[in-house]
Design an enzyme around this catalytic site. Structure first.
Site, PDB file in Angstrom:
ATOM      1  N   GLY A  11       0.825  -1.212   0.000  1.00 31.34           N
ATOM      2  CA  GLY A  11       0.000   0.000   0.000  1.00 31.34           C
ATOM      3  C   GLY A  11       0.859   1.263   0.000  1.00 31.34           C
ATOM      4  N   ASP A  66      -4.620 -12.975   2.645  1.00 29.69           N
ATOM      5  CA  ASP A  66      -5.507 -12.102   3.410  1.00 29.69           C
ATOM      6  C   ASP A  66      -5.345 -12.377   4.904  1.00 29.69           C
ATOM      7  N   PHE A  93       0.044  -2.331   8.743  1.00 30.39           N
ATOM      8  CA  PHE A  93      -0.626  -1.298   7.939  1.00 30.39           C
ATOM      9  C   PHE A  93      -1.956  -1.792   7.370  1.00 30.39           C
ATOM     10  N   LYS A  97      -9.499   1.892   4.572  1.00 34.35           N
ATOM     11  CA  LYS A  97      -9.259   3.228   5.135  1.00 34.35           C
ATOM     12  C   LYS A  97     -10.151   4.347   4.599  1.00 34.35           C
ATOM     13  N   SER A 137      -4.652   6.386  13.547  1.00 28.29           N
ATOM     14  CA  SER A 137      -4.970   7.551  12.729  1.00 28.29           C
ATOM     15  C   SER A 137      -5.388   8.707  13.622  1.00 28.29           C
ATOM     16  N   TYR A 161     -14.913   3.852  10.309  1.00 32.98           N
ATOM     17  CA  TYR A 161     -13.476   3.614  10.101  1.00 32.98           C
ATOM     18  C   TYR A 161     -12.691   4.001  11.365  1.00 32.98           C
ATOM     19  N   LYS A 165     -10.355   1.845  14.255  1.00 30.16           N
ATOM     20  CA  LYS A 165      -8.971   2.174  14.657  1.00 30.16           C
ATOM     21  C   LYS A 165      -8.869   2.274  16.177  1.00 30.16           C
ATOM     22  N   TYR A 190      -1.307   8.720  12.490  1.00 28.57           N
ATOM     23  CA  TYR A 190      -0.864   9.579  11.391  1.00 28.57           C
ATOM     24  C   TYR A 190      -1.876  10.691  11.170  1.00 28.57           C
ATOM     25  N   PHE A 191      -1.370  11.840  10.757  1.00 28.41           N
ATOM     26  CA  PHE A 191      -2.249  12.950  10.366  1.00 28.41           C
ATOM     27  C   PHE A 191      -2.533  12.824   8.861  1.00 28.41           C
ATOM     28  N   ASN A 192      -2.037  13.666   7.986  1.00 29.91           N
ATOM     29  CA  ASN A 192      -2.412  13.539   6.561  1.00 29.91           C
ATOM     30  C   ASN A 192      -1.182  13.254   5.695  1.00 29.91           C
ATOM     31  N   ARG A 306     -18.354  19.599   3.913  1.00 34.24           N
ATOM     32  CA  ARG A 306     -18.559  18.144   3.923  1.00 34.24           C
ATOM     33  C   ARG A 306     -19.005  17.731   5.327  1.00 34.24           C
TER      34      ARG A 306
HETATM   35  P1  NAD Z   1      -3.439   1.503   1.506  1.00 36.38           P
HETATM   36  O1  NAD Z   1      -4.838   1.107   1.248  1.00 36.38           O
HETATM   37  O2  NAD Z   1      -2.658   2.123   0.409  1.00 36.38           O
HETATM   38  O3  NAD Z   1      -2.609   0.251   2.056  1.00 36.38           O
HETATM   39  C1  NAD Z   1      -3.203  -0.783   2.805  1.00 36.38           C
HETATM   40  C2  NAD Z   1      -2.732  -2.096   2.218  1.00 36.38           C
HETATM   41  O4  NAD Z   1      -3.285  -3.154   2.988  1.00 36.38           O
HETATM   42  C3  NAD Z   1      -3.185  -2.310   0.778  1.00 36.38           C
HETATM   43  O5  NAD Z   1      -2.079  -2.695  -0.006  1.00 36.38           O
HETATM   44  C4  NAD Z   1      -4.209  -3.418   0.868  1.00 36.38           C
HETATM   45  O6  NAD Z   1      -4.221  -4.230  -0.283  1.00 36.38           O
HETATM   46  C5  NAD Z   1      -3.747  -4.162   2.111  1.00 36.38           C
HETATM   47  N1  NAD Z   1      -4.809  -4.881   2.824  1.00 36.38           N
HETATM   48  C6  NAD Z   1      -5.993  -4.377   3.245  1.00 36.38           C
HETATM   49  N2  NAD Z   1      -6.692  -5.322   3.884  1.00 36.38           N
HETATM   50  C7  NAD Z   1      -5.941  -6.455   3.886  1.00 36.38           C
HETATM   51  C8  NAD Z   1      -6.114  -7.752   4.427  1.00 36.38           C
HETATM   52  N3  NAD Z   1      -7.227  -8.100   5.085  1.00 36.38           N
HETATM   53  N4  NAD Z   1      -5.126  -8.646   4.264  1.00 36.38           N
HETATM   54  C9  NAD Z   1      -3.980  -8.306   3.615  1.00 36.38           C
HETATM   55  N5  NAD Z   1      -3.776  -7.100   3.079  1.00 36.38           N
HETATM   56  C10 NAD Z   1      -4.735  -6.164   3.220  1.00 36.38           C
HETATM   57  O7  NAD Z   1      -3.461   2.466   2.791  1.00 36.38           O
HETATM   58  P2  NAD Z   1      -2.330   3.429   3.342  1.00 36.38           P
HETATM   59  O8  NAD Z   1      -2.681   4.809   2.985  1.00 36.38           O
HETATM   60  O9  NAD Z   1      -0.992   2.904   2.997  1.00 36.38           O
HETATM   61  O10 NAD Z   1      -2.608   3.267   4.895  1.00 36.38           O
HETATM   62  C11 NAD Z   1      -1.963   2.273   5.654  1.00 36.38           C
HETATM   63  C12 NAD Z   1      -2.570   2.234   7.035  1.00 36.38           C
HETATM   64  O11 NAD Z   1      -2.476   3.524   7.633  1.00 36.38           O
HETATM   65  C13 NAD Z   1      -4.059   1.876   7.043  1.00 36.38           C
HETATM   66  O12 NAD Z   1      -4.288   1.031   8.141  1.00 36.38           O
HETATM   67  C14 NAD Z   1      -4.746   3.205   7.233  1.00 36.38           C
HETATM   68  O13 NAD Z   1      -5.957   3.060   7.923  1.00 36.38           O
HETATM   69  C15 NAD Z   1      -3.735   3.961   8.080  1.00 36.38           C
HETATM   70  N6  NAD Z   1      -3.804   5.409   7.897  1.00 36.38           N
HETATM   71  C16 NAD Z   1      -3.681   5.950   6.644  1.00 36.38           C
HETATM   72  C17 NAD Z   1      -3.759   7.329   6.472  1.00 36.38           C
HETATM   73  C18 NAD Z   1      -3.679   7.946   5.108  1.00 36.38           C
HETATM   74  O14 NAD Z   1      -4.094   9.121   4.954  1.00 36.38           O
HETATM   75  N7  NAD Z   1      -3.141   7.270   4.096  1.00 36.38           N
HETATM   76  C19 NAD Z   1      -3.928   8.165   7.586  1.00 36.38           C
HETATM   77  C20 NAD Z   1      -4.040   7.580   8.840  1.00 36.38           C
HETATM   78  C21 NAD Z   1      -3.964   6.211   8.989  1.00 36.38           C
HETATM   79  C1  WQD Z   2      -8.390  17.212   3.739  1.00 39.78           C
HETATM   80  C2  WQD Z   2      -9.032  18.571   3.611  1.00 39.78           C
HETATM   81  C3  WQD Z   2     -11.431  18.594   3.374  1.00 39.78           C
HETATM   82  C4  WQD Z   2     -11.509  16.624  -0.491  1.00 39.78           C
HETATM   83  C5  WQD Z   2      -8.909  11.780   6.130  1.00 39.78           C
HETATM   84  C6  WQD Z   2      -9.395  10.801   7.156  1.00 39.78           C
HETATM   85  C7  WQD Z   2      -8.332  10.587   8.187  1.00 39.78           C
HETATM   86  C8  WQD Z   2      -6.999  10.175   7.546  1.00 39.78           C
HETATM   87  C9  WQD Z   2      -6.603  11.150   6.488  1.00 39.78           C
HETATM   88  C10 WQD Z   2      -6.988   7.765   7.445  1.00 39.78           C
HETATM   89  C11 WQD Z   2     -10.316  18.697   4.402  1.00 39.78           C
HETATM   90  C12 WQD Z   2     -10.751  19.134   2.130  1.00 39.78           C
HETATM   91  C13 WQD Z   2     -11.080  17.204   0.670  1.00 39.78           C
HETATM   92  C14 WQD Z   2     -12.126  17.430  -1.472  1.00 39.78           C
HETATM   93  C15 WQD Z   2     -11.827  19.342  -0.047  1.00 39.78           C
HETATM   94  N1  WQD Z   2      -7.077   8.914   6.894  1.00 39.78           N
HETATM   95  N2  WQD Z   2     -11.231  18.530   0.897  1.00 39.78           N
HETATM   96  N3  WQD Z   2     -12.253  18.775  -1.217  1.00 39.78           N
HETATM   97  O1  WQD Z   2     -10.567  14.497   6.072  1.00 39.78           O
HETATM   98  O2  WQD Z   2      -8.376  15.455   6.899  1.00 39.78           O
HETATM   99  O3  WQD Z   2      -8.666  13.022   6.783  1.00 39.78           O
HETATM  100  O4  WQD Z   2      -7.685  11.298   5.552  1.00 39.78           O
HETATM  101  O5  WQD Z   2      -6.875   7.523   8.611  1.00 39.78           O
HETATM  102  O6  WQD Z   2      -8.813   9.587   9.011  1.00 39.78           O
HETATM  103  O7  WQD Z   2     -10.565  11.329   7.763  1.00 39.78           O
HETATM  104  O8  WQD Z   2      -8.457  14.268   4.698  1.00 39.78           O
HETATM  105  O9  WQD Z   2      -7.859  14.532   2.334  1.00 39.78           O
HETATM  106  O10 WQD Z   2     -10.244  13.960   2.930  1.00 39.78           O
HETATM  107  O11 WQD Z   2      -9.383  16.215   3.455  1.00 39.78           O
HETATM  108  O12 WQD Z   2     -11.975  20.554   0.121  1.00 39.78           O
HETATM  109  O13 WQD Z   2     -12.577  16.977  -2.538  1.00 39.78           O
HETATM  110  O14 WQD Z   2      -9.395  18.775   2.246  1.00 39.78           O
HETATM  111  O15 WQD Z   2     -12.541  19.372   3.698  1.00 39.78           O
HETATM  112  O16 WQD Z   2     -10.309  19.978   4.947  1.00 39.78           O
HETATM  113  P1  WQD Z   2      -9.119  14.399   6.160  1.00 39.78           P
HETATM  114  P2  WQD Z   2      -8.994  14.657   3.264  1.00 39.78           P
END
Ligand code: NAD
Ligand code: WQD
Length: 350
Positions: A11, A66, A93, A97, A137, A161, A165, A190-192, A306
């Site tokens: 991922g 899986d 990971f 999400k 997250s 979601y 977490k 993690y933040f963004n 939103r």
């Molecule tokens: P991603 O979807 O790119 O990566 C997740 C990976 O896990 C994918 O490759 C998917 O195929 C694999 N996967 C999912 N379910 C599975 C299962 N049951 N068995 C085996 N593989 C599985 O997501 P990411 O952005 O890399 O995020 C990684 C982690 O961080 C996630 O747990 C997500 O919730 C968390 N997170 C992400 C963000 C973000 O903004 N990207 C922010 C906060 C937290």
């Molecule tokens: C960022 C900003 C929107 C889309 C999410 C999850 C959080 C974490 C990170 C996994 C916001 C604005 C967005 C659009 C917009 N993921 N926006 N137009 O909401 O901060 O966090 O992703 O854990 O859990 O909630 O991220 O990228 O969706 O939005 O104006 O089409 O962009 O309002 O202010 P968010 P996001």
């Protein structure tokens, strides 16, 4: 050589973390079902190792499967044990999400995220693998938390979601309490995360339509007919748009490396740690930076707010910076340049 198992290693964040670990002489067991990623990522990780003229790709082993299948996980741990080189730790990971999808189909999120995690930790317990870094997250914090958000802020996710977490964090608390003499656990909030590896070989590649802001900015920059919708222009912020804490995915990956080192070198613990820069950026500021550094136009229009959005979500990262002696080093400009280079070079994903 330390052997680390990375679930969800194909991922977005997992692939960057695999690269960081390989570059730092870890052996990586990459586990993924590819439900939200492509197997091509594996070749790309190996290409990055080649770019550095290194032989490090030999330390990567891939297991397709899986985590809901407990026998599949157990086989990996059991075979590692039999080889005489057991798995030293896990970075978890894998999970679904997408916030909006979790609202539409909450049971799928509970099933996927909770079953997978329960299977994983019960197999880890059986095989005495006691070091775990879990991808939590910032979504675990309540909307009422004021930024910068500290780790001890009120926890109150506003969607299924986020509930999964926080529930996994609670499961890990209970596991730790059951035997606090053995477990070394970190829940990283993690933040963004945005941006991509500087090679442009790996980056964010979600299956289906993206929902997060950064991939949508890239899409609007690619296609003159696509206008980005900005959710609200009337927030009580510097320019009326929401503020977030964007962090380069390669910094997030390095944060995992630092966390692994910390857990390895210290006594048992369960840590909850923010992974962010501590810097707030508005939607308009992100668009302006992206357009300026990449010399592209991003068309946008304002729409209504939103549901469930918060005005400002920014990390207090003082705990991670003091504990790990680490701060994210890449700028917002770096995030925009690397993320756009990735998108430009991989218009249709993998
Ligand atoms: P991603 O979807 O790119 O990566 C997740 C990976 O896990 C994918 O490759 C998917 O195929 C694999 N996967 C999912 N379910 C599975 C299962 N049951 N068995 C085996 N593989 C599985 O997501 P990411 O952005 O890399 O995020 C990684 C982690 O961080 C996630 O747990 C997500 O919730 C968390 N997170 C992400 C963000 C973000 O903004 N990207 C922010 C906060 C937290
Ligand atoms: C960022 C900003 C929107 C889309 C999410 C999850 C959080 C974490 C990170 C996994 C916001 C604005 C967005 C659009 C917009 N993921 N926006 N137009 O909401 O901060 O966090 O992703 O854990 O859990 O909630 O991220 O990228 O969706 O939005 O104006 O089409 O962009 O309002 O202010 P968010 P996001």
């Amino acid at each position: 050589m330390k052997r680390i198992l990375i679930t969800g290693g194909a991922g977005f964040i997992g692939s960057h973390t695999c690269v960081s670990l390989l570059e730092n002489d870890y052996e990586v067991y990459l586990v993924d079902s590819f439900v939200n990623s492509s197997p091509i990522v594996i070749n790309r990780i190996l290409s990055i190792c080649d770019l550095n003229n290194s032989n490090l790709g030999k330390n990567l082993k891939v297991f397709k499967g899986d985590l809901k299948d407990k026998v599949f996980i157990e086989d990996i741990f059991s075979n590692a044990d039999k080889s005489g080189n057991p798995i030293n730790g896990v970075i978890h990971f894998a999970g679904l999400k997408a916030v909006n999808e979790s609202v539409l189909n909450p049971l799928r999120y509970w099933q996927e995220n909770i079953f997978s995690s329960l299977n994983l930790v019960s197999v880890m317990k059986k095989y005495n693998c006691n070091l775990l870094v879990f991808s939590s997250s910032a979504t675990v914090y309540g909307k009422e938390s004021s930024s910068p958000i500290k780790e001890n802020s009120y926890l109150n996710p506003s969607n299924p979601y986020g509930n999964t977490k926080l529930t996994i964090e609670k499961i890990l608390n209970d596991l730790y309490d059951e035997n606090s003499n053995i477990w070394k656990i970190a829940c990283l909030r993690y933040f963004n995360p945005i941006g991509a590896h500087t090679s442009s070989l790996i980056g964010e590649n979600p299956v289906g339509m993206p929902n997060n802001l950064f991939p949508l900015i890239c899409n609007a920059a690619l296609d003159n007919n696509t206008k980005l919708k900005i959710f609200g222009s009337d927030w009580d912020t510097i320019d009326g748009t929401c503020i977030r804490d964007y962090i380069h995915v390669s910094d997030v990956a390095e944060g995992h490396l630092k966390t692994l080192e910390y857990l390895n070198n210290h006594k048992t613990n369960i840590l909850k740690m923010n992974i962010g820069t501590g810097l707030g950026t508005s939607v308009l500021e992100l668009i302006e930076t992206f357009s300026r550094v990449n010399k592209v136009t991003v068309d946008y229009k304002f729409t209504s707010r939103r549901d469930g959005d918060s005005k400002e979500i920014v990390a207090d990262n003082s705990f991670s910076s003091s504990l790990l002696n680490w701060i994210p080093k890449r700028s917002l400009e770096d995030m925009c340049i690397d993320g756009w280079n990735w998108k430009k070079n991989n218009v249709n994903g993998f």
